[in-house]
Motif scaffolding. Structure first.
Motif, mmCIF file in Angstrom:
data_model
loop_
_atom_site.group_PDB
_atom_site.id
_atom_site.type_symbol
_atom_site.label_atom_id
_atom_site.label_comp_id
_atom_site.label_asym_id
_atom_site.label_seq_id
_atom_site.Cartn_x
_atom_site.Cartn_y
_atom_site.Cartn_z
ATOM 1 N N ARG A 268 -6.614 -8.225 -10.268
ATOM 2 C CA ARG A 268 -7.669 -7.334 -9.778
ATOM 3 C C ARG A 268 -7.758 -7.394 -8.248
ATOM 4 N N TYR A 269 -7.636 -8.607 -7.710
ATOM 5 C CA TYR A 269 -7.688 -8.772 -6.253
ATOM 6 C C TYR A 269 -6.487 -8.095 -5.589
ATOM 7 N N LEU A 270 -5.321 -8.254 -6.174
ATOM 8 C CA LEU A 270 -4.116 -7.642 -5.623
ATOM 9 C C LEU A 270 -4.234 -6.125 -5.610
ATOM 10 N N ARG A 271 -4.756 -5.562 -6.688
ATOM 11 C CA ARG A 271 -4.977 -4.117 -6.734
ATOM 12 C C ARG A 271 -5.918 -3.668 -5.622
ATOM 13 N N GLN A 272 -6.967 -4.447 -5.431
ATOM 14 C CA GLN A 272 -7.955 -4.087 -4.417
ATOM 15 C C GLN A 272 -7.338 -4.131 -3.024
ATOM 16 N N VAL A 273 -6.579 -5.191 -2.733
ATOM 17 C CA VAL A 273 -5.986 -5.346 -1.410
ATOM 18 C C VAL A 273 -5.028 -4.202 -1.098
ATOM 19 N N PHE A 274 -4.252 -3.774 -2.104
ATOM 20 C CA PHE A 274 -3.267 -2.720 -1.871
ATOM 21 C C PHE A 274 -3.794 -1.324 -2.225
ATOM 22 N N GLY A 275 -5.085 -1.233 -2.524
ATOM 23 C CA GLY A 275 -5.686 0.061 -2.771
ATOM 24 C C GLY A 275 -5.198 0.737 -4.035
ATOM 25 N N LEU A 276 -4.966 -0.051 -5.088
ATOM 26 C CA LEU A 276 -4.465 0.500 -6.344
ATOM 27 C C LEU A 276 -5.608 0.654 -7.319
ATOM 28 N N PRO A 277 -5.897 1.870 -7.771
ATOM 29 C CA PRO A 277 -6.955 2.061 -8.781
ATOM 30 C C PRO A 277 -6.615 1.297 -10.046
ATOM 31 N N ASP B 220 8.677 6.936 -13.200
ATOM 32 C CA ASP B 220 9.499 8.123 -13.371
ATOM 33 C C ASP B 220 10.555 8.174 -12.268
ATOM 34 N N PRO B 221 11.844 8.115 -12.606
ATOM 35 C CA PRO B 221 12.868 8.060 -11.555
ATOM 36 C C PRO B 221 12.987 9.348 -10.748
ATOM 37 N N PHE B 222 12.667 10.487 -11.344
ATOM 38 C CA PHE B 222 12.749 11.752 -10.621
ATOM 39 C C PHE B 222 11.627 11.847 -9.590
ATOM 40 N N VAL B 223 10.422 11.480 -9.993
ATOM 41 C CA VAL B 223 9.302 11.459 -9.051
ATOM 42 C C VAL B 223 9.575 10.467 -7.938
ATOM 43 N N TRP B 224 10.050 9.289 -8.315
ATOM 44 C CA TRP B 224 10.363 8.245 -7.329
ATOM 45 C C TRP B 224 11.389 8.754 -6.322
ATOM 46 N N GLY B 225 12.471 9.341 -6.815
ATOM 47 C CA GLY B 225 13.518 9.810 -5.926
ATOM 48 C C GLY B 225 13.045 10.881 -4.963
ATOM 49 N N GLU B 226 12.266 11.828 -5.468
ATOM 50 C CA GLU B 226 11.746 12.885 -4.600
ATOM 51 C C GLU B 226 10.855 12.305 -3.507
ATOM 52 N N ARG B 227 10.020 11.345 -3.891
ATOM 53 C CA ARG B 227 9.132 10.749 -2.896
ATOM 54 C C ARG B 227 9.918 9.943 -1.858
ATOM 55 N N MET B 228 10.961 9.255 -2.300
ATOM 56 C CA MET B 228 11.768 8.481 -1.363
ATOM 57 C C MET B 228 12.486 9.392 -0.370
ATOM 58 N N VAL C 19 7.266 -3.594 -6.448
ATOM 59 C CA VAL C 19 6.586 -4.863 -6.707
ATOM 60 C C VAL C 19 5.076 -4.683 -6.771
ATOM 61 N N VAL C 20 4.531 -3.811 -5.919
ATOM 62 C CA VAL C 20 3.098 -3.482 -6.014
ATOM 63 C C VAL C 20 2.891 -1.975 -6.069
ATOM 64 N N GLY C 21 3.860 -1.266 -6.625
ATOM 65 C CA GLY C 21 3.715 0.167 -6.820
ATOM 66 C C GLY C 21 4.269 0.986 -5.664
ATOM 67 N N ILE C 22 4.649 2.199 -5.961
ATOM 68 C CA ILE C 22 5.322 3.042 -4.984
ATOM 69 C C ILE C 22 4.419 3.434 -3.819
ATOM 70 N N ASP C 23 3.128 3.681 -4.059
ATOM 71 C CA ASP C 23 2.244 4.077 -2.970
ATOM 72 C C ASP C 23 2.151 2.976 -1.915
ATOM 73 N N ALA C 24 1.972 1.737 -2.374
ATOM 74 C CA ALA C 24 1.886 0.617 -1.434
ATOM 75 C C ALA C 24 3.212 0.395 -0.728
ATOM 76 N N PHE C 25 4.307 0.576 -1.446
ATOM 77 C CA PHE C 25 5.620 0.400 -0.825
ATOM 78 C C PHE C 25 5.829 1.404 0.307
ATOM 79 N N LEU C 26 5.506 2.664 0.061
ATOM 80 C CA LEU C 26 5.728 3.685 1.078
ATOM 81 C C LEU C 26 4.837 3.479 2.294
ATOM 82 N N ARG C 27 3.644 2.929 2.103
ATOM 83 C CA ARG C 27 2.796 2.621 3.259
ATOM 84 C C ARG C 27 3.433 1.557 4.136
#
Length: 395
Positions: free
Chosen positions: A380-389, A282-290, A255-263
């Motif tokens: 833009r605000y949502l990106r900033q709050v969740f630290g998304l470039p 990318d499902p392969f990258v996602w799966g490895e990170r999960m 919903v707000v990207g994998i980096d924010a989800f994992l945090r």
């Protein structure tokens, strides 16, 4: 009449609706339609689409349908009692031709969340079927040939019993009749490898398992409902756990990207939930990170499920199954590639929540082009709050 039962929808609409009834019955929301496929004329079909929506608004759940819902272990009696009174209200839907782009349509659903949440799936199914019926180019025999070829390849996957396949194709199906025709073929062709369908009506009709937990809108809404925007994902997952007490435990991660989800998906959630669902990036990258994240949080990945559901076809299922086999539990929700592959190009259409309680909400997808919000400043605000470039995610 295209939609003939209120059960002809995805299970996750009912599971979210129950949680809304119990926790946020006064919430007000807005949804908007988008056709991501370019150069599609839907405006010329507005008279029939409107007529089908009017017909949809005459439906009620029959007593035997309510009894079926009452028999699902995670559906509570008071929710079924509410559904016994429920019907769609046409006043919450605004549909007109776009004033800016010829051929496009403007579809907005706005009103109480509890009374609008079920509109999404049947409206998308209506638009799809009206369009393809008018196009008149679908070939059922070709569809059957393609389906049988897919079944043969899926059966040939090594350790096929560990490669669970479910139908997720209601929203973008070619037609209701085709959906009903192909599901028994899918069940009979795959045997134990086929685990169920997201469609509640056909699950009941064919004795299949209804599949589904939560959708993006559940987590999006908490951007307005939660205590703080930064804590919205955690609040949404906590509220889900409070409703289902460990049942329906597949978390949606994009919903707000994998980096924010994992945090936010800390050790507590890693151990509490049964798995995670992939729907962009990318499902392969996602799966490895999960899998790495689960292991780092002392949750055995072999006991958890990775559910893949983003634009799957048989080729992706084969490759993902080979890559992750034996490392976790695997499940694949295949949608359009099963229910709308009869020749003509399938439409990529969506209805997404854009506001909750008067505030903008957004999905910031891991795939460019899948994000959707009507307020660039909020994005833009949502990106900033969740630290998304800004350069990493397209709004």
């Amino acid at each position: 009449m295209i939609i003939r039962s209120l059960l002809d929808t995805d299970l996750y609409k009912f599971t979210m609706m129950q949680a809304v009834l119990h926790q946020y019955p006064a919430a007000q929301v807005q949804y908007r339609f988008k056709c991501r496929t370019p150069n599609i004329d839907l405006a010329s079909h507005l008279p029939r689409i409107r007529a089908e929506i009017d017909a949809l608004c005459t439906l009620y759940l029959a007593d035997d349908e309510l009894d079926y819902l009452r028999g699902l272990r995670f559906i509570k009696s008071d929710f079924v009692d509410f559904l016994g009174l429920f019907h769609f209200d046409r006043k919450y839907v605004r549909l007109e031709a776009s004033a800016e782009v010829p051929g496009e349509i403007e579809l907005v659903i706005e009103g109480p969340w509890l009374h609008t949440i079920l509109f999404e799936v049947p409206l998308l199914a209506i638009i799809n079927e009206v369009y393809f019926d008018a196009l008149g180019q679908g070939d059922a025999e070709e569809g059957l040939r393609r389906l049988q070829a897919k079944l043969q390849r899926l059966r040939a996957i090594p350790d096929a019993a560990a490669c669970a396949i479910a139908d997720y194709g209601t929203r973008r199906r070619y037609s209701r009749s085709w959906h009903g025709r192909m599901l028994p073929l899918l069940r009979d062709g795959l045997g134990a490898q086929f685990v169920g369908t997201s469609n509640v009506y056909f699950a009941r009709q064919y004795g299949m398992t209804p599949m589904g937990t939560m959708a993006h809108e559940w987590l999006q809404a908490f951007q307005a409902l939660g205590p703080r925007l930064r804590d919205s994902q955690g609040a949404a997952l906590e509220a889900w756990a409070r409703e289902y007490r460990g049942d329906l435990g597949i978390a949606l991660s994009d919903v707000v990207g994998i980096d924010a989800f994992l945090r936010d998906y800390d050790m507590y959630f890693c151990k509490l939930f049964d798995g995670m669902r992939h729907d962009s990036g990318d499902p392969f990258v996602w799966g490895e990170r999960m899998l790495a994240h689960l292991a780092a949080n002392r949750a055995d990945p072999r006991t958890k499920s990775l559910v893949f559901s983003d634009g799957l076809d048989v080729d992706k299922v084969e490759r993902l199954s080979a890559h992750f086999r034996g490392r976790c539990r695997l499940a694949f929700g295949i949608g359009t590639n099963l229910t709308n592959d009869l020749g003509p190009q399938a439409l990529n259409i969506v209805i997404k929540m854009t506001r909750c309680n008067g505030q903008p909400v957004a999905k910031l997808s891991d795939s460019p082009g899948k994000s959707m919000c009507d307020d660039p400043d909020y994005v833009r605000y949502l990106r900033q709050v969740f630290g998304l470039p800004p350069e990493e995610i397209s709004a």
